[in-house]
Structure formats: structure tokens, C-alpha cells
Motif scaffolding. Sequence first.
Motif, PDB file in Angstrom:
ATOM      1  N   THR A  38    -125.532  38.449 -25.244  1.00  0.00           N
ATOM      2  CA  THR A  38    -124.285  38.055 -25.886  1.00  0.00           C
ATOM      3  C   THR A  38    -124.080  38.816 -27.191  1.00  0.00           C
ATOM      4  OG1 THR A  38    -124.743  35.869 -25.005  1.00  0.00           O
ATOM      5  CG2 THR A  38    -122.907  36.058 -26.528  1.00  0.00           C
ATOM      6  N   LEU A  39    -125.162  38.865 -27.982  1.00  0.00           N
ATOM      7  CA  LEU A  39    -125.052  39.561 -29.269  1.00  0.00           C
ATOM      8  C   LEU A  39    -124.678  41.027 -29.058  1.00  0.00           C
ATOM      9  CD1 LEU A  39    -128.025  38.035 -31.270  1.00  0.00           C
ATOM     10  CD2 LEU A  39    -125.578  37.706 -31.636  1.00  0.00           C
ATOM     11  N   PHE A  40    -125.364  41.657 -28.127  1.00  0.00           N
ATOM     12  CA  PHE A  40    -125.056  43.059 -27.892  1.00  0.00           C
ATOM     13  C   PHE A  40    -123.659  43.239 -27.322  1.00  0.00           C
ATOM     14  CE2 PHE A  40    -129.477  43.914 -28.645  1.00  0.00           C
ATOM     15  CZ  PHE A  40    -129.493  45.236 -29.056  1.00  0.00           C
ATOM     16  N   GLY A  41    -123.252  42.291 -26.481  1.00  0.00           N
ATOM     17  CA  GLY A  41    -121.903  42.364 -25.927  1.00  0.00           C
ATOM     18  C   GLY A  41    -120.865  42.305 -27.033  1.00  0.00           C
ATOM     19  N   GLY A  73    -118.990  45.480 -22.555  1.00  0.00           N
ATOM     20  CA  GLY A  73    -119.058  44.110 -23.038  1.00  0.00           C
ATOM     21  C   GLY A  73    -118.952  43.116 -21.895  1.00  0.00           C
ATOM     22  N   LEU A  74    -117.963  43.339 -21.044  1.00  0.00           N
ATOM     23  CA  LEU A  74    -117.766  42.417 -19.916  1.00  0.00           C
ATOM     24  C   LEU A  74    -118.973  42.409 -18.989  1.00  0.00           C
ATOM     25  CD1 LEU A  74    -114.047  43.217 -19.162  1.00  0.00           C
ATOM     26  CD2 LEU A  74    -114.960  41.006 -19.853  1.00  0.00           C
ATOM     27  N   LEU A  75    -119.530  43.597 -18.789  1.00  0.00           N
ATOM     28  CA  LEU A  75    -120.693  43.687 -17.912  1.00  0.00           C
ATOM     29  C   LEU A  75    -121.834  42.846 -18.483  1.00  0.00           C
ATOM     30  CD1 LEU A  75    -121.062  45.277 -15.297  1.00  0.00           C
ATOM     31  CD2 LEU A  75    -122.274  46.998 -16.597  1.00  0.00           C
ATOM     32  N   LEU A  76    -122.014  42.931 -19.804  1.00  0.00           N
ATOM     33  CA  LEU A  76    -123.090  42.147 -20.418  1.00  0.00           C
ATOM     34  C   LEU A  76    -122.774  40.650 -20.337  1.00  0.00           C
ATOM     35  CD1 LEU A  76    -124.069  44.216 -23.583  1.00  0.00           C
ATOM     36  CD2 LEU A  76    -125.115  44.202 -21.336  1.00  0.00           C
ATOM     37  N   PHE A  77    -121.511  40.285 -20.585  1.00  0.00           N
ATOM     38  CA  PHE A  77    -121.168  38.867 -20.517  1.00  0.00           C
ATOM     39  C   PHE A  77    -121.353  38.328 -19.096  1.00  0.00           C
ATOM     40  CE2 PHE A  77    -118.176  39.825 -24.230  1.00  0.00           C
ATOM     41  CZ  PHE A  77    -119.180  39.552 -25.140  1.00  0.00           C
ATOM     42  N   ALA A  78    -120.954  39.126 -18.131  1.00  0.00           N
ATOM     43  CA  ALA A  78    -121.135  38.686 -16.746  1.00  0.00           C
ATOM     44  C   ALA A  78    -122.613  38.464 -16.462  1.00  0.00           C
ATOM     45  CB  ALA A  78    -120.567  39.729 -15.779  1.00  0.00           C
ATOM     46  N   THR A  79    -123.449  39.351 -17.019  1.00  0.00           N
ATOM     47  CA  THR A  79    -124.883  39.183 -16.809  1.00  0.00           C
ATOM     48  C   THR A  79    -125.390  37.904 -17.462  1.00  0.00           C
ATOM     49  OG1 THR A  79    -125.002  41.576 -16.813  1.00  0.00           O
ATOM     50  CG2 THR A  79    -127.081  40.400 -16.921  1.00  0.00           C
ATOM     51  N   VAL A  80    -124.811  37.566 -18.618  1.00  0.00           N
ATOM     52  CA  VAL A  80    -125.156  36.295 -19.256  1.00  0.00           C
ATOM     53  C   VAL A  80    -124.880  35.152 -18.291  1.00  0.00           C
ATOM     54  CG1 VAL A  80    -124.534  34.696 -21.092  1.00  0.00           C
ATOM     55  CG2 VAL A  80    -124.747  37.126 -21.590  1.00  0.00           C
ATOM     56  N   GLY A  81    -123.679  35.170 -17.714  1.00  0.00           N
ATOM     57  CA  GLY A  81    -123.323  34.120 -16.762  1.00  0.00           C
ATOM     58  C   GLY A  81    -124.297  34.070 -15.598  1.00  0.00           C
ATOM     59  N   MET A  82    -124.677  35.247 -15.084  1.00  0.00           N
ATOM     60  CA  MET A  82    -125.587  35.290 -13.949  1.00  0.00           C
ATOM     61  C   MET A  82    -126.940  34.699 -14.325  1.00  0.00           C
ATOM     62  SD  MET A  82    -124.138  38.929 -12.680  1.00  0.00           S
ATOM     63  CE  MET A  82    -125.673  39.658 -12.384  1.00  0.00           C
ATOM     64  N   PRO A  87    -130.710  19.287 -35.633  1.00  0.00           N
ATOM     65  CA  PRO A  87    -131.900  19.190 -34.769  1.00  0.00           C
ATOM     66  C   PRO A  87    -132.462  20.588 -34.503  1.00  0.00           C
ATOM     67  CG  PRO A  87    -129.917  18.810 -33.500  1.00  0.00           C
ATOM     68  CD  PRO A  87    -129.489  18.903 -34.932  1.00  0.00           C
ATOM     69  N   GLN A  88    -133.766  20.662 -34.378  1.00  0.00           N
ATOM     70  CA  GLN A  88    -134.396  21.927 -34.046  1.00  0.00           C
ATOM     71  C   GLN A  88    -134.034  22.319 -32.615  1.00  0.00           C
ATOM     72  OE1 GLN A  88    -136.596  24.276 -35.339  1.00  0.00           O
ATOM     73  NE2 GLN A  88    -135.923  23.535 -37.328  1.00  0.00           N
ATOM     74  N   VAL A  89    -133.370  23.444 -32.478  1.00  0.00           N
ATOM     75  CA  VAL A  89    -133.015  23.897 -31.124  1.00  0.00           C
ATOM     76  C   VAL A  89    -133.860  25.114 -30.799  1.00  0.00           C
ATOM     77  CG1 VAL A  89    -131.195  24.730 -29.635  1.00  0.00           C
ATOM     78  CG2 VAL A  89    -130.672  23.096 -31.427  1.00  0.00           C
ATOM     79  N   PRO A  90    -134.643  25.040 -29.727  1.00  0.00           N
ATOM     80  CA  PRO A  90    -135.415  26.231 -29.374  1.00  0.00           C
ATOM     81  C   PRO A  90    -134.482  27.312 -28.836  1.00  0.00           C
ATOM     82  CG  PRO A  90    -135.676  24.544 -27.697  1.00  0.00           C
ATOM     83  CD  PRO A  90    -134.818  23.951 -28.776  1.00  0.00           C
ATOM     84  N   ILE A  91    -134.698  28.530 -29.270  1.00  0.00           N
ATOM     85  CA  ILE A  91    -133.833  29.592 -28.729  1.00  0.00           C
ATOM     86  C   ILE A  91    -134.539  30.390 -27.646  1.00  0.00           C
ATOM     87  CG2 ILE A  91    -132.450  29.871 -30.825  1.00  0.00           C
ATOM     88  CD1 ILE A  91    -134.178  32.499 -31.216  1.00  0.00           C
ATOM     89  N   LEU A  92    -135.834  30.224 -27.561  1.00  0.00           N
ATOM     90  CA  LEU A  92    -136.563  31.052 -26.600  1.00  0.00           C
ATOM     91  C   LEU A  92    -136.059  30.909 -25.160  1.00  0.00           C
ATOM     92  CD1 LEU A  92    -138.846  33.053 -26.180  1.00  0.00           C
ATOM     93  CD2 LEU A  92    -140.410  31.128 -25.874  1.00  0.00           C
ATOM     94  N   PRO A  93    -135.774  29.684 -24.668  1.00  0.00           N
ATOM     95  CA  PRO A  93    -135.423  29.553 -23.241  1.00  0.00           C
ATOM     96  C   PRO A  93    -134.183  30.341 -22.850  1.00  0.00           C
ATOM     97  CG  PRO A  93    -135.894  27.425 -24.192  1.00  0.00           C
ATOM     98  CD  PRO A  93    -135.886  28.379 -25.323  1.00  0.00           C
ATOM     99  N   ILE A  94    -133.305  30.620 -23.819  1.00  0.00           N
ATOM    100  CA  ILE A  94    -132.115  31.402 -23.439  1.00  0.00           C
ATOM    101  C   ILE A  94    -132.104  32.722 -24.203  1.00  0.00           C
ATOM    102  CG2 ILE A  94    -130.628  29.523 -22.667  1.00  0.00           C
ATOM    103  CD1 ILE A  94    -129.416  29.556 -25.503  1.00  0.00           C
ATOM    104  N   LEU A  95    -133.284  33.211 -24.534  1.00  0.00           N
ATOM    105  CA  LEU A  95    -133.369  34.436 -25.318  1.00  0.00           C
ATOM    106  C   LEU A  95    -132.656  35.616 -24.659  1.00  0.00           C
ATOM    107  CD1 LEU A  95    -134.439  35.517 -27.952  1.00  0.00           C
ATOM    108  CD2 LEU A  95    -136.572  36.101 -26.800  1.00  0.00           C
ATOM    109  N   PRO A  96    -132.876  35.878 -23.378  1.00  0.00           N
ATOM    110  CA  PRO A  96    -132.174  37.025 -22.775  1.00  0.00           C
ATOM    111  C   PRO A  96    -130.668  36.872 -22.869  1.00  0.00           C
ATOM    112  CG  PRO A  96    -133.888  36.221 -21.307  1.00  0.00           C
ATOM    113  CD  PRO A  96    -133.776  35.232 -22.415  1.00  0.00           C
ATOM    114  N   GLU A  97    -130.179  35.661 -22.607  1.00  0.00           N
ATOM    115  CA  GLU A  97    -128.740  35.427 -22.670  1.00  0.00           C
ATOM    116  C   GLU A  97    -128.211  35.677 -24.083  1.00  0.00           C
ATOM    117  OE1 GLU A  97    -130.915  33.521 -21.057  1.00  0.00           O
ATOM    118  OE2 GLU A  97    -130.022  32.410 -19.397  1.00  0.00           O
ATOM    119  N   LEU A  98    -128.977  35.178 -25.070  1.00  0.00           N
ATOM    120  CA  LEU A  98    -128.544  35.349 -26.460  1.00  0.00           C
ATOM    121  C   LEU A  98    -128.485  36.825 -26.826  1.00  0.00           C
ATOM    122  CD1 LEU A  98    -130.429  32.502 -28.360  1.00  0.00           C
ATOM    123  CD2 LEU A  98    -127.974  32.726 -27.933  1.00  0.00           C
ATOM    124  N   ILE A  99    -129.538  37.556 -26.446  1.00  0.00           N
ATOM    125  CA  ILE A  99    -129.570  38.983 -26.780  1.00  0.00           C
ATOM    126  C   ILE A  99    -128.372  39.689 -26.155  1.00  0.00           C
ATOM    127  CG2 ILE A  99    -130.859  41.122 -26.489  1.00  0.00           C
ATOM    128  CD1 ILE A  99    -133.421  39.447 -26.569  1.00  0.00           C
TER     129      ILE A  99
END
Lengths: 489, 551
Positions: free
Chosen positions: A18-21, A109-118, A4-16
Motif C-alpha cells: 500500500t505504501l509503495f502504491g 499503483g493499481l497493480l500493487l493495490f490489486a495485489t493488496v486485495g489478493m 490499543p496496541q495493534v500488531p502490524i506484522l500480520p499484514i506487513l506485506p499488504e502495508l508495504i
Amino acid sequence: MTLPQVPILPILPELILTLFGIAVMLFDPFTAKPHKSWLSSLAFIGVLAALAGNVLLLAAEGEYYNGMIIVDSFSVFFNFLFLIIAGLSILASRQYLVREGVNHSEYYGLLLFATVGMCFMGGANELIMIFIGLEITSISTYVLAGFRRTDLKSNEAAIKYFLLGSFATAFLLYGIALMYGATHTTHLSQISSALLTGRIDLRLVLAGTALMMVGFSFKVATAPFQIWTPDVYEGAPIPVTGWMSVGPKAAGFAAFLRVFFVALPALDQKWFWVLWVSSVLTMTIGNTAAMLQSNIKRMLAYSSIAHAGYILVAFAALTPNGIASIMFYLLAYSVMNLGAFAVISAWSLSGERRVTIDEFAGLGYRQPWLAAAFTVFLLGLTGIPLTAGFTGKFFMFRAAINSKLYWLTIIALLNSAASLYYYLRPTIAMYMREPGESGRTSAPQDSAPLQISMATKVVIAVSVLAVFYLGLFPSTILDFAQSSAFLVH
Amino acid sequence: MDFFRQHILSITTFTPLVGAFLLLFVGKENKNAIRWIANLFGFLGLLVSLPLWFWYNRADGGFQFIERHEWIKTIGANYSLGADGISLLLILLTTVLGAIAILSSWTAIEMRVKEYYIFLLLLQVGMIGVFCSLDFFLFYVFWEVMLVPMYFLIGVWGSDRRLYSAIKFFLYTLVGSVVMLLGILVLYFHMPEGQRTFDYIQIMNYLHASPLASNIARFVWLAFFLGFAIKVPMFPFHTWLPDAHTDAPTAGSVILAGVLLKMGTYGFIRFSLPLLPNESQYFKGMMAALAIIGIVYGALVAMMQKDWKRLVAYSSVSHLGFVMLGMFCFNPNGVNGSVLQMINHGISTGGLFLIVGLVYERRHTRMISEYSGLSHVMPVYATYFMIIMLSSLGLPLLNGFIGEFTILQGAFQVSYTWAAFAVSGIILGAAYLLWLYQRTMFGEITNEKNKTLKDLNFREVATLFPLVVLALWIGIYPKPFFEILERPVNKVVATVQPDKFTVDSMGNLIVPDKAKANPLPASVPAGTEAAAAIQRDLPTTQSATPGVEKK
């Protein structure tokens, strides 16, 4: 079979993020020790990229993933807030981590992951999603609190936070379960409409509400669930304490606000008094205890409790204005507190020495700019005009008066005036005492000239500018917060 | 010039800020450069404020020099400035005393010179801002912001128990002002939704059209009262004052006594009286009682002081009692005298603190017993002290007399009892001041150290001379001052007592017809002396100088 087509835009900041983390952690083994600071730059770039991604979200409002995630100006505002906090914290940590010999890339890394959670907590539209966000944040935070592995206090902070935090999460989860049992849904707006039908077991809902409240109260450290704060804040590394006192707290409030205003407005008269009492207790306990501290980190820990109490005042106003003022205040409080902790981190010596209030003696003349910035942050936390703290408190108390909460506002105002007493103490030490006057004689190497890194200077300068900007020209941010607050209500 | 004229209040307010900003970039070793820049901007601040005196239209009792810009639109806060006669005089007092205070610090401050002058200049900005704000939000910002530089002035450059005094000062006034903030917010939310604003004039007009419920109005009045009464300070909120005044550096004491206390009295006359006239009437008795207690108590305590500076500090409590008593007479004489006495107190008490500071700088003690016979070694000093002391105790031909006389006239019109107590305050005032003068200036020099004291140099004379000129001017020819005050004061009086006084839009008193005027106000029993006084005074109150021409 097609996916299925999954839009990535709504969680774009989180994805970015995560990738950087992941990238930060991956590159770590391939980076020689002297070059590790490069990884913090990478993490910082990740935050900037996520900020850019967050701008795109403004054009993508709506519910996504079967209603689990919502993108609205409320979530975008909080994303901005979390990312600003993360960015400043990364910069503020660089020098500290090197100095303390714990310059490991997992930190970033942890700081970025925590921000993802936030970010998930701010954008969650559904209880399970909130729980997941909270867990991502909390688990990262447990590790960060114990990041000075060889230090007993840091270990104590991590264990304490972990044990008590797990309990709180369990309460929250139990509350979610009860809520689901009563309403057959975890979706916030569906809970709200289920409550309006009147065909549900109110006892289960009330029990669920109470348990969730316990969970959130623990995360934002309001009375009577604030006991963990001082020990954890004192033991955690200084930049982590600064980050914890604003980031996870703001995320907790974001979820707290969304759950109670979107899902449970039908019961607001029931939870209003809980907030009222908790607010008075939180402010008063926080301020009273803060007066008795000699360690500046503990003092700011209690002060952060008091500030959560002020925020509850605006919460209890139960109006969009109140929500908007809380959003504004969380931003104001974040820059003031991050700035203050950056100063503490710059002034302290390796091994986290020189963190008692008396030991700030003489800072005013050895480092006039650093001391002036610290004074600005402290006066801002008191709520003296021209600073973000004043406009923030002013908007919150204005919302409270608008809802005719006269007594609560009076208590808050007097508390706020009393808090001046302890916020002035560092200024007394800095400007009105000579070093050594307090009886402690500092070792000769302690009086060596301070080396403050560029990154720390940037954090302090940005915070000072933000404190004045929000204090002088709050309109832009406030208007944005106001427009988002109507969406939640 | 046009730009200057339109923005004169902003320019007056922020000139010191420019100075403070420039000082940031001067190296702290260049003490003399710092002093020159600070003095330059102190003097410049005075200079740019002087046109106010000439450009002010005395025939109009409303606000002039108005500036208005949108600030925080969402909440209805504006950057709006304006001055009427009352604020005008206080602004000028601030700029004069500010320049003098800066000049007086030249040799007194040797430590951390740069920071000292920066704080002094910032303080100046806050004080002028308070007097010309026409927006509650802006007013509150200035009102609280000036606490910060004052706190540092006392805490860093003060003496003895400076830490205690600095915190006490800051905490006391902050508690008062946060409660005042609550009152402001209640007024704000009294406005109908959509029109909510912090604009002073709009709030006032709306309040007059649809007053608050009386219990809420009393609550608001008391909230304002707490904020202002702590600042004035009125008994029993005065306890911060002796500590702060005594421990502050000389310039700090001059500003504290000269200007800061006036912010409290100004608050009453600008906000409490016109906004909540009925409540002001309601609390009139309490205010008069507190004022009278302040007058007598302050004077008695002053008499017992061993510390010169503390004596002057307590004399402020007494003198400010006069100001409050005059204000709550609610008649033109009382209020005119009250405002003029604010100015007078700034001049005399500011001067007295300078006087103490001059010997303190030489001897580093403030104990009265350490001094005697100073007039033998410091004749110029003794002369200036004499003039300022006499102006403070209210000798005719000096400023204090005009203020106290006018206040007493107002008090007599209201109540003999009030006037009798007030007069006793004058007598006590004469007692402690003359006794102080006698103990320090006359007699033999008993202390060896005093034999070598140097008399005043040119700079020191320059700080005292303008004050003496002003004292003489007001004492001999106060008419220009009353001309400025008359119409704004009439407006206040007519707002509080609409049944007794009416004004036209410019602030001229409209003298009622004889037929209407004859039935005396209910509060004054007909046939008494007071009633006669009112009748006698009604025609004269419209003359420019109430009570003064009769001398």
C-alpha cells in the motif's frame, strides 16, 4: 486515552504494498515524462520489500484482529504467489506501456493495490474480509482492463468486466448475508462449528452456499459463469490479460478453497456434485472453444477457462492432497501463462497488432530464443513432462484418483490431450510456416528487427527456468504446499 | 572406469543430450561443424553403449546396471535405471540406429540444420530413457518427452502433408499415453498408504502378492493396452503410422520404424505381461486376433501402395503383428522370437527406409512408378536393397527368418490357426517386397531422369553396411542374442503361465519331472499335434537357442 496496541506484522506485506502504491502515485506528478519508467522500478522494489516482509510472516502464525486475518502457511504461500505474479507483471508491462503510449504510473499503483486485495483474500479468515479483499482486487482490475483508454476493445473489456463483476460480487455478498442470517457469524471456523450443531436453518445455509459459489465461480471463471472471460481477456492490454488470467484467478481460488474447506466441510457432499459437473463443463467448453480461436489472446482466454476446470478436478477430490496440488498448480500455471503473455507482448506491434496465431509465422527463425521459450510455455500448458504443467497436472489427477474420481479424471486427461491440438497451432505457425504463407502480407516496417527490453527478457527467462524447475524438482514447493494444505482441511 | 560401469545407463542416455546442448552454441551458418558434432555424438552414444553387451551377465535374468536416486520423495518417484536382456538389446538397437540416422542426414537436410540435429539427439535421449527406466514416473516422462522432438522432425523437415501427419502422430500417441497414465496411477494407489511408490519392481512384487480386483485389473490392462497398442501400432490404431512414416524425413522414418514402434511392444512385454499376467491371459484371444488382422491386413494394403515409403510403412504394421503374436504365445519360443523380431524389424525396416530415402534424395519422388531398372545405374544400391529386402521377407541365413521362424514355432505350440494365418503373412510379405524390388530395380529404365542417377557414395554405404552385417550375424549365428534373451524371457513366461513354466531366481527354466509334466495343460487337448509339440519342446526350451540349433 491510549490507543490499543495493534500488531502490524500480520499484514506487513499488504502495508508495504500500500505504501509503495501510494508512493508511486504521489511521485508521478513530480516525474518528467521520459523518466516515468523509474516509477515501475519503484513498484518493483515495493514488491521485493513485500516479499521480504512475507518471509517474516512465517514466524507469526496465528489469528489476528479478532480473527479477521489468519496467518498460516496457506496464506504465506499465496502471498508469495501473488507477489511473484505482481513482480513479473510489473517487469513485463514496462516496455508495453511505453510502446502503447499509456505509461501512466497509476498502472503500477493499481497493480500493487490489486495485489493488496489478493493478499487479503488469501489471509482472510472471515467472510467480510474476503469480500473487502475481493472488492479491492476487482475495482483495480476493472480500471486496468480499460487502461488503453482510447481503444474501443479495451473499453468494452472494462465495462463488461465491471458490469458482470458487480453482479457476481452482489451474489457473493447476498450469499454472505444469508450465511450470516443462518449462523449468526461470518467467521469461517465458527460457521463450521455452527453447522455441526445442527440447530440452524439448512435452507438458508444452502442458499447462501449456492450464492457464494456463484460469486467465486465468476471470479475464477468456471462454467457456467465463464462467458465474460474471452471478451475481457481479448480487450484488456496484453500484460493485464496475462496478470488477470493468473492473479485474481489464484486469489479467487484461495478464498474459494478456504471458505469451502474451513467453513463448509459439513456440506461437502452437497457441493461436491456441483463441482464435478462444473469441472466437466468448464474443461470441455474451454478446450472446445479454444480450438476455434484465431486470436492468440482469445485462445489463451479459453485455455485459462479449461485450466480452471482441471483445478476443479482436484478441488472435487476434497482432500489435503487435492488442495496442495491446486496450490502447486496455480504457481505452475502462473509462470507458464505470464511467460506466454510476455512473449505475445514482445512479438506484438503497437496498437496490439500481430496477435493472431497465423501472424506468429516465422517467429521461430527471426527470434529463435523467443520462439523456443513460447514453445516451452505452450507445451507446459499442455502438460508435457519436464515442465511445470506436467507435474502440476500429475499431482492434481493423482489426488483425484486417490479419491476414486475415475471418470472425472478420464475426462480431464482426455481434455488435456485434446488441448494439445490448439497449443500446437502457434508452434506450427512459428516453425512450420513462412511469414506471409497464411495469406496476410505484413507491412514492411513490421519485419523490422524486434526490440525486446531487458525487463521482458528477464520475465521470459525467469518463467522458463521456473517451468523447468517445477517440472524437474517439484519436491520443495510441493512439500510446502502439502504442509499448508493440512492446516486448511 | 568404475564410475563409468556404475553409471553406464545414465551415460548412454544422456550422451546425446550433451551433444544437443553443445550444438546450441554453434552458429547456425556453420552447417558442417554442426554435422560433425552431431555425428560425433551419435557415434559416441553408440560407443558408450557397447560395453553393455560385454558387461551384461547372461546367467542372471534380472535387472543389471541398476542406478537409483531419490527424485520426488513426496510421491515416491525415483530416478532408477536398469536393464535386463530385453531392454539391453533395444538400447543397443537405439544407439546403432541413432548413429545411422544421424549419419544418413548429412546431405538430406540443408534447411535449419542446427535445430534438426538438436531434435534428433533429444529424441535419442527420450528413447533410450524409455528402455532403461525402472520407475513408472521416469518412464512416463521419457515416453512423452520424446514425442516433442519427433513432432518437430515431422512437422518442420517432413514432406507433403507434414503438418497433418505431425499433429496426428502427436495427438494419437498423447491420447494413448494419458490413458496409460491413469492405469499407472491406479497401480500406484493399489499400494498401501505409506509404501506408495512408482518403482517398477516394488509395484510388480506387490501386485503378485496381492492382485487387483479383476474388474479393476482389466481396466488397468486396457489402459496400458491403449497406450501401447497405439504406439505399436496394432490394428485398428494404426492409422497414424502410414502418414507419419511417409511424411517424416528419412532419419525420422528410420527412428520411427526402427525404435519408436518398439516402445509399444516393449511396453507390453515389460509392463502388461509381468504386471497383469492373468489379464494378459484373459485378453490373449483378442490380442492374437488383432495381431493376425494386422499381419494380413498390413500386408494386403502394402501390396496396393503406389508410394514406396507408404508400402514400407504398411509392411511395418504387418511385421509388428508378428511381434505381438509371438509375444502372446506366452511360451519361450514365441516370446524369444518376438523380442528378436523387434530387433530384426528395426534393422530391416530401418534399412528399407534408408533405401527409400537414398533415391528420394536424388529424385524427390517416392512413386514406385517413377522408378524402374535402377539396378543398371546403381548396382551397389541394388545389392544392399536386395539383402535388406530379403532380410525383411525372412529368407534363411538372414535375420528375419530367425525371428519369424521362432515366432511360428511358438505359435504352433499354441494354435494351428494362429500359425496358419501368420504363415500367410510371410507369403504376402514375400509377394509385396519382391514385386516392389522387381518394379524398381529390374527391367528397362523408362524414365530419363533415372539414367543419370549416381550410385552410393562412401557415407551412404556406411549407413547401410552395419545393418547388413547385423542382419547376417543374426541370420547365421543368433546364439549370442538368444543367450541374452533367454533368462529374462523365461521370467516373463513363467510369470504369465506359472502353471506351465517355473523359473529359479536367475531365470533358468526348471524342467518339471516327467511325472508332473505328463498331464498336459488344460488349454491344449491331449493327443493333438500341439500337445506333442509341447512335450517335444519342453526339454529343448532350456537350451540357449530354442529351435535354432535344430536347423
